[in-house]
Design a protein around this motif. Structure first.
Motif, short mmCIF file in Angstrom:
data_model
loop_
_atom_site.label_atom_id
_atom_site.label_comp_id
_atom_site.label_asym_id
_atom_site.label_seq_id
_atom_site.Cartn_x
_atom_site.Cartn_y
_atom_site.Cartn_z
N ASP A 57 -10.44 -10.62 -26.79
CA ASP A 57 -10.49 -11.44 -25.64
C ASP A 57 -10.12 -13.11 -26.42
O ASP A 57 -11.40 -13.54 -26.64
CB ASP A 57 -11.36 -11.52 -24.67
CG ASP A 57 -11.37 -12.20 -23.69
OD1 ASP A 57 -10.59 -13.42 -23.52
OD2 ASP A 57 -12.11 -12.10 -22.55
N VAL A 58 -8.93 -13.65 -26.62
CA VAL A 58 -9.20 -14.93 -27.04
C VAL A 58 -9.81 -16.02 -26.42
O VAL A 58 -10.03 -17.17 -26.86
CB VAL A 58 -7.67 -15.35 -27.34
CG1 VAL A 58 -6.91 -14.33 -28.57
CG2 VAL A 58 -6.65 -15.43 -26.09
N LEU A 117 -13.25 -16.35 -27.95
CA LEU A 117 -13.37 -16.92 -29.32
C LEU A 117 -13.75 -18.30 -29.64
O LEU A 117 -13.37 -19.28 -28.96
CB LEU A 117 -12.14 -16.41 -30.23
CG LEU A 117 -11.84 -14.99 -30.08
CD1 LEU A 117 -10.44 -14.83 -30.86
CD2 LEU A 117 -13.02 -14.17 -30.79
N LYS A 118 -14.48 -18.62 -30.69
CA LYS A 118 -14.75 -19.78 -31.41
C LYS A 118 -13.53 -20.49 -31.67
O LYS A 118 -12.58 -19.81 -31.94
CB LYS A 118 -16.01 -19.97 -31.84
CG LYS A 118 -17.38 -19.36 -31.39
CD LYS A 118 -18.38 -19.12 -32.40
CE LYS A 118 -19.63 -18.70 -31.76
NZ LYS A 118 -20.81 -18.65 -32.79
N GLU A 119 -13.53 -21.58 -32.42
CA GLU A 119 -12.57 -22.18 -32.99
C GLU A 119 -12.26 -21.08 -34.43
O GLU A 119 -13.12 -20.53 -34.77
CB GLU A 119 -12.88 -23.53 -33.56
CG GLU A 119 -14.05 -23.45 -34.78
CD GLU A 119 -14.47 -25.11 -35.11
OE1 GLU A 119 -13.43 -25.45 -35.51
OE2 GLU A 119 -15.61 -25.34 -35.01
N LYS A 120 -10.96 -21.30 -34.82
CA LYS A 120 -10.57 -20.48 -35.71
C LYS A 120 -11.29 -20.66 -37.22
O LYS A 120 -11.76 -21.65 -37.45
CB LYS A 120 -9.06 -20.75 -36.07
CG LYS A 120 -8.04 -20.53 -34.75
CD LYS A 120 -6.80 -20.84 -35.17
CE LYS A 120 -5.93 -20.57 -33.92
NZ LYS A 120 -4.50 -20.91 -34.38
N GLU A 177 0.09 -16.86 -29.62
CA GLU A 177 0.05 -16.92 -31.25
C GLU A 177 -1.10 -16.43 -32.00
O GLU A 177 -1.11 -15.57 -32.73
CB GLU A 177 0.32 -18.37 -31.67
CG GLU A 177 0.60 -18.28 -33.12
CD GLU A 177 0.78 -19.86 -33.55
OE1 GLU A 177 0.72 -20.14 -34.78
OE2 GLU A 177 1.06 -20.71 -32.83
N ARG A 178 -2.23 -16.78 -31.36
CA ARG A 178 -3.66 -16.21 -31.97
C ARG A 178 -3.81 -14.79 -31.64
O ARG A 178 -4.25 -14.22 -32.44
CB ARG A 178 -4.69 -17.18 -31.52
CG ARG A 178 -5.93 -16.95 -32.27
CD ARG A 178 -7.13 -18.00 -31.95
NE ARG A 178 -8.04 -17.70 -32.70
CZ ARG A 178 -9.59 -18.28 -32.34
NH1 ARG A 178 -9.57 -18.79 -31.67
NH2 ARG A 178 -10.40 -17.96 -33.51
N ALA A 179 -3.56 -14.40 -30.19
CA ALA A 179 -3.67 -13.16 -30.11
C ALA A 179 -3.01 -12.19 -30.96
O ALA A 179 -3.26 -11.02 -31.26
CB ALA A 179 -3.53 -12.85 -28.45
N SER A 180 -1.73 -12.72 -31.19
CA SER A 180 -0.86 -11.83 -32.00
C SER A 180 -1.34 -11.77 -33.29
O SER A 180 -1.38 -10.67 -34.06
CB SER A 180 0.86 -12.41 -32.01
OG SER A 180 1.27 -12.51 -30.77
N SER A 240 -5.60 -12.39 -20.53
CA SER A 240 -6.23 -13.53 -21.50
C SER A 240 -5.25 -13.82 -22.70
O SER A 240 -5.44 -15.02 -23.06
CB SER A 240 -7.34 -12.73 -22.06
OG SER A 240 -7.38 -11.61 -22.79
N ASP A 241 -4.45 -12.79 -22.94
CA ASP A 241 -3.70 -12.93 -24.20
C ASP A 241 -2.51 -14.25 -24.00
O ASP A 241 -2.18 -14.93 -24.84
CB ASP A 241 -2.86 -12.02 -24.74
CG ASP A 241 -3.58 -10.80 -25.19
OD1 ASP A 241 -4.56 -10.99 -25.68
OD2 ASP A 241 -3.21 -9.61 -24.79
#
Length: 634
Positions: A139-140, A143-146, A53-56, A47-48
């Motif tokens: 699990d990105v 997730l909802k919007e940042k 970038e967001r997972a990191s 899933s990453d």
């Protein structure tokens, strides 16, 4: 991403051989440090790959948050694919680990990243405190919007409703200090001379930081005294009470119950789990700022109650209530659950499972609510004083309620008799317009609420609770929410933290006599005195005094030291001289004095000091030889 975090005293590894063909090149085959460090075993998942970038970034955030909670600046990043059954491509995993390393170094952490793609041997020394071992998942794709920069996002479990918690975080408020004469001062302009614990409390409340870096002192005390311990077979924040602690717990419950019955309460028992889909409950969940345990039954989601409100409100909604019965008081000793965030758990200060003495007082209007509040202040003060703890008081009010009821607020603070913190909300984010809290400030300069009271303006109508007024018309009432003592767990937290502070001030730490599990321990000097001691014990038990007889084959000195380790208030040595003269040689913990007393004198002294409390039996055999060792050393 899946991650196992270990806070360790030192860490070392040694490269053995390649695990994959394209293992990362490395000049260093081993590494060792004796320094404290936070070791993060990380497995990148498929899933990453959807948003590396967001997972990191979020993985680094998790490590950053955990490091702050345990006050750690040394970080080890360790690739460990064995945590997942759905690994990402090796190239993605390596990029994630490198990104995490870079982000943490930019935040001034000392980071060591272990080479990727190798079989390795390692050694680790877990520190063993409550926050030393944790696991995280990410699990990105779910997730909802940042969230916007600077806004902390609440993490919800599947099916959990955090509407009220998010509203509480966004609510705008101002903090003041109100004095008994009614004077109101901005919290940062008040002169705290002579009110040091109030200053600490206000600082803690205005910071709104509940994270924990070190275990509070009461955790070690509660384990050493064999009162409460962690239950490894349950969720974090759930505890077990061995007989000694369970005796104390029951004593507290019975004391609060007696006070509520004297106050005119109707005692009830209501269910533990409730239906998310129930319309009134669903609406209420969005106004009560608390996290929930989810219980799945078939295809339906239920939640474990976090207060007695739900069952008591549903009971009241199906009752025929006359104005003649108001104020109507429903009371319950309510086992409850709140899924507090892992970084905020701290023994009895912030558990996930707790027992809450909870009374709801149904009143006709604000006039009756204010009258009931003044009466409740009296029993709250009585119970708080019986706990023998220092406490600070806070009130949280809606601005419009303060403006319209200033005389009432002034009267409340005048009754308290010392400066209190006043938090004023511009808009109502929950169901109450007025809330009082009695708080203990601990040695870590953190705080937790014991007793609490609220005026609820929503749930009478929400649950369709009605009473028939003088003219025969149905009306929705207001409801007073009150915990006269706070949860039993918070009570124990309060008295143990107070004992710790007393010890630092040069006093002997102790528990209040009425709740201490064993009030008297009899020490026969030899086996020939055991039967005589048991006879004395029978007299004590008839008077409602909890006792033990140390019948082990030990010297008197060792028996005394064993009793002192458990803070026994009265230690009585019994030998031929005491038997011949009908006396006891009594060592009193509170004063440190040793004196001779008749059994009748000892009974009178203890009975006088504990006259306000119901009699509670010791919930285990009185002979020490019959007691297993649960978690203490004797």
């Amino acid at each position: 991403m899946r991650m196992l975090q270990i806070h360790s005293d030192g860490f070392s590894f040694e490269v053995k051989r390649k695990a994959i063909k394209n293992a990362e090149e490395t000049e260093s085959k081993n590494y060792s440090t004796d320094a404290s460090c936070l070791v993060n075993f990380i497995a990148s998942e498929a899933s990453d790959e959807t948003d590396l970038e967001r997972a990191s970034q979020l993985t680094a955030d998790m490590i950053d948050s955990a490091a702050q909670e345990v006050s750690e600046k040394n970080i080890v990043v360790y690739p460990w694919v064995h945590l997942t059954e759905r690994p990402s491509q090796p190239s993605v995993a390596l990029k994630l680990l490198k990104n995490v390393e870079r982000i943490l170094k930019e935040r001034d952490y000392t980071v060591y990243r272990v080479p990727f793609g190798w079989y390795k041997a390692f050694t680790i020394h877990c520190k063993g405190h409550p926050l030393a071992e944790r696991s995280k998942t990410l699990d990105v794709t779910t997730l909802k919007e940042k969230p916007k920069e600077g806004v902390r996002e609440q993490e919800a479990a599947p099916g959990e409703d955090l509407t009220a918690l998010k509203a509480e975080e966004k609510a705008s408020s101002r903090f003041y200090i109100m004095e008994p004469d009614g004077k109101l001062t901005d919290h940062d302009k008040f002169d705290y001379t002579g009110y040091e614990e109030l200053r600490i409390y206000v600082k803690y409340e205005t910071a709104k930081d509940r994270t924990v870096s070190e275990p509070p002192p009461h955790i070690e005390l509660m384990k050493n005294l064999e009162l409460v311990d962690y239950e490894p077979g349950s969720d974090a924040g759930n505890f077990r009470w061995p007989p000694r602690g369970f005796t104390l717990k029951r004593a507290i419950e019975e004391r609060v119950t007696a006070e509520m019955l004297d106050y005119g309460a109707h005692m009830v028992q209501t269910p533990l789990i409730y239906d998310y889909a129930h319309p009134a409950l669903k609406s209420y969940m969005q106004r009560f700022p608390s996290r929930q345990y989810i219980v799945r039954s078939g295809e339906q989601n239920y939640f474990a109650r976090f207060a007695a409100c739900f069952g008591q409100f549903l009971l009241a909604s199906q009752s025929l209530i006359s104005y003649k019965q108001l104020p109507l008081k429903l009371f319950e000793i309510a086992p409850s659950y709140r899924r507090e965030q892992s970084g905020e758990l701290a023994g009895m200060r912030r558990p996930r499972a707790f027992t809450m003495p909870d009374i709801h007082e149904i009143v006709s209007d604000f006039a009756m609510a204010k009258e009931s509040s003044m009466k409740q202040l009296r029993f709250i003060k009585k119970l708080m004083d019986e706990l023998e703890v220092d406490y600070e008081v806070a009130f949280r009010v809606l601005r419009s309620f303060l403006d319209e009821n200033r005389d009432f607020i002034n009267a409340v603070v005048k009754f308290i008799g010392k400066p209190v913190m006043l938090e004023v909300f511009e808009e109502r984010y929950a169901y109450f317009v007025f809330k009082g809290e009695w708080n203990v400030v601990d040695d870590q300069q953190k705080s937790a609420c014991l007793a609490t009271m609220q005026i609820d303006v929503e749930n009478g109508e929400r649950f369709n609770i009605v009473y028939v007024d003088e003219r025969g018309k149905e009306k929705h009432p207001l409801i007073m929410h009150t915990s006269p003592s706070g949860s039993v767990e918070r009570v124990l937290y309060g008295v143990l933290e107070q004992a710790h502070k007393d010890k630092k001030r040069g006093k002997k730490p102790k528990l209040p006599l009425w709740m201490t599990p064993v009030q008297v321990r009899l020490l026969p000097v030899d086996d020939g005195m055991i039967e005589y001691c048991m006879g004395i014990g029978e007299e004590l038990m008839k008077a409602g005094i909890r006792y033990e007889v140390d019948d082990r084959t030990l010297t008197v000195g060792k028996k005394v030291r064993a009793a002192e380790k458990l803070w026994i208030p009265y230690i009585c040595v019994v030998g031929e001289n005491e038997k011949a003269n009908g006396i006891l040689t009594v060592r009193k913990r509170e004063t440190g004095e040793q004196t001779e007393m008749k059994v009748s004198e000892l009974v009178k002294e203890i009975s006088t000091k504990t006259a306000f409390a119901p009699k509670q039996r010791l919930l285990m055999p009185s002979l020490i030889s019959k007691q297993p060792i649960f978690s203490r050393e004797v």
